[in-house]
Write a protein that holds these residues in place. Structure first.
Motif, mmCIF file in Angstrom:
data_model
loop_
_atom_site.group_PDB
_atom_site.id
_atom_site.type_symbol
_atom_site.label_atom_id
_atom_site.label_comp_id
_atom_site.label_asym_id
_atom_site.label_seq_id
_atom_site.Cartn_x
_atom_site.Cartn_y
_atom_site.Cartn_z
ATOM 1 N N GLY A 31 0.815 -1.217 0.000
ATOM 2 C CA GLY A 31 0.000 0.000 0.000
ATOM 3 C C GLY A 31 0.844 1.259 0.000
ATOM 4 N N LEU A 32 1.921 1.273 0.786
ATOM 5 C CA LEU A 32 2.813 2.439 0.814
ATOM 6 C C LEU A 32 3.491 2.666 -0.531
ATOM 7 N N LEU A 35 0.894 4.184 -2.788
ATOM 8 C CA LEU A 35 0.650 5.560 -2.353
ATOM 9 C C LEU A 35 1.783 6.474 -2.822
ATOM 10 N N ALA A 36 3.027 6.017 -2.669
ATOM 11 C CA ALA A 36 4.174 6.817 -3.112
ATOM 12 C C ALA A 36 4.119 7.050 -4.620
ATOM 13 N N LYS A 37 3.749 6.017 -5.376
ATOM 14 C CA LYS A 37 3.646 6.166 -6.826
ATOM 15 C C LYS A 37 2.564 7.185 -7.189
ATOM 16 N N GLU A 38 1.434 7.125 -6.512
ATOM 17 C CA GLU A 38 0.343 8.064 -6.783
ATOM 18 C C GLU A 38 0.696 9.495 -6.381
ATOM 19 N N GLN A 39 1.630 9.649 -5.453
ATOM 20 C CA GLN A 39 2.047 10.981 -5.008
ATOM 21 C C GLN A 39 3.148 11.553 -5.895
#
Length: 130
Positions: A31-32, A35-39
């Motif tokens: 999940g992290l 999330l990092a990729k989406e950010q």
């Protein structure tokens, strides 16, 4: 004083706890990463065509952890560890075929080889129990 009858239930419970902890950590890490990729962080390894196959590896990692835990607790590689290891290897193989975009039609003999490994591990683990 603890009887021998209560010992297996306690060891089964510790395996479940280790399995759940491992699964939880792996899911959080996945999940992290997403999330990092989406950010906007550049995560080059997420370019993999079949990235979703990483989710297949989650239970495999937990099974490997269970094998290690079982061997440490029991002090030897027994039938339970052997069965769990074969499950982990099978799951890893399926995930690997998807991740590397390999043709199942050409790689199916690896499953036959894994079946032979399972038979050998079964014989080995039964031999150590006697």
């Amino acid at each position: 004083m603890m009887t021998d009858e209560k010992l297996p239930a306690a060891t089964d419970n510790s395996d479940k706890v280790i399995y759940r902890i491992t699964m939880g950590i792996v899911v959080i890490l996945v999940g992290l990463l997403f999330l990092a990729k989406e950010q906007g962080y550049n995560l080059d390894f997420l370019w993999i065509k079949n990235w979703w196959a990483l989710f297949i590896l989650i239970p495999a990692v937990a099974m490997y952890a269970r094998v290690i835990s079982r061997v440490r607790r029991v002090g030897r590689f027994d039938a339970d560890a052997a069965g769990t290891l074969i499950g982990a290897l099978s799951t890893s193989l399926v995930a690997g075929l998807f991740l590397l975009d390999l043709n199942f039609g050409k790689w199916w003999p690896v499953f036959v080889i894994l079946g032979g490994v399972a038979i050998l591990l079964s014989a080995f683990s039964r031999n150590t129990e006697s």
